[in-house]
Design a protein around this motif. Structure first.
Motif, short mmCIF file in Angstrom:
data_model
loop_
_atom_site.label_atom_id
_atom_site.label_comp_id
_atom_site.label_asym_id
_atom_site.label_seq_id
_atom_site.Cartn_x
_atom_site.Cartn_y
_atom_site.Cartn_z
N CYS A 1 9.89 7.95 7.46
CA CYS A 1 10.05 8.50 6.10
C CYS A 1 10.74 9.87 6.13
O CYS A 1 10.42 10.75 5.35
N CYS B 1 4.55 9.89 4.66
CA CYS B 1 4.13 8.54 5.05
C CYS B 1 2.81 8.24 4.37
O CYS B 1 1.79 8.86 4.66
N GLU B 2 2.83 7.27 3.49
CA GLU B 2 1.62 6.96 2.73
C GLU B 2 0.70 5.96 3.43
O GLU B 2 -0.41 5.74 2.98
N ALA C 1 -2.52 6.87 6.31
CA ALA C 1 -1.68 7.92 5.71
C ALA C 1 -1.31 8.93 6.79
O ALA C 1 -2.16 9.34 7.59
N GLY D 1 2.57 13.97 4.32
CA GLY D 1 2.74 13.59 2.92
C GLY D 1 3.86 12.59 2.70
O GLY D 1 3.91 11.92 1.66
N TRP E 1 3.31 5.93 10.47
CA TRP E 1 4.36 5.00 10.05
C TRP E 1 4.56 3.95 11.12
O TRP E 1 4.43 4.23 12.32
N CYS F 1 6.76 4.33 2.53
CA CYS F 1 6.95 5.77 2.42
C CYS F 1 6.58 6.21 1.01
O CYS F 1 6.47 5.40 0.10
N SER F 2 6.43 7.52 0.84
CA SER F 2 6.16 8.04 -0.50
C SER F 2 7.40 7.83 -1.37
O SER F 2 8.48 7.47 -0.88
N ASP F 3 7.29 8.08 -2.66
CA ASP F 3 8.33 7.73 -3.63
C ASP F 3 9.71 8.29 -3.29
O ASP F 3 10.71 7.63 -3.48
#
Length: 148
Positions: free
Chosen positions: A49, A32-33, A11, A30, A14, A40-42
């Motif tokens: 991201c 890049c998950e 997390a 936040g 990337w 990427c996040s939602d």
């Protein structure tokens, strides 16, 4: 995950699907998950991201959902037209012309200019289209009378 497992970004990190072993630290952790390369996040996508997903916009470090403001834009334009007419009325009351045809002439010219705006290649809000159509008769198109 054992010794033979492929490395994946944590997390806040990337990696590109085309170069999964090159890890880049994200500007905002936040976004890049981690996990699979390119994840990427939602509400984010793209390299590191850094882009907001369609239907969202960046505000500071967050992607916010877009709102349907078509009605608000139309209401704003109608308000501007109304206030312009109110100013014209105020000017008329303060400086009454000696020519009785001046006010109707100025009003017709104002409405003709308003209709001309409707001819611009702009995606006008739907509440404005009837306004443009209602006064379109004031713009006499003499080319219709031409003998082809």
């Amino acid at each position: 995950p054992g010794r033979l497992a492929e490395p994946v970004p944590l997390a806040g990190w990337w990696s590109s699907p085309s170069d999964p072993y090159n890890f880049l630290q994200c500007d905002n952790e936040g976004f890049c998950e981690g996990g699979a390369p390119g994840a990427c996040s939602d509400q984010h996508y793209g390299r590191m991201c850094s882009n907001c997903a369609p239907g969202t916009y960046r505000l500071g470090n967050f992607c916010r959902p877009c709102h349907d403001n078509d009605g608000a834009a139309g209401q704003f334009i109608i308000l501007v037209v109304f206030l312009s007419a109110l100013v014209c009325l105020g000017v008329y009351i303060l400086f009454r012309p000696t020519n009785p045809f001046a006010t109707p002439s100025i009003t017709i010219t104002y409405l003709q200019i308003l209709v001309l705006y409707g001819g611009f290649k702009v995606d006008w809000p739907s509440p404005l289209l009837p306004v443009f159509n209602a006064f379109s008769f004031l713009n006499l198109d003499l080319s219709l009378l031409a003998n082809d």
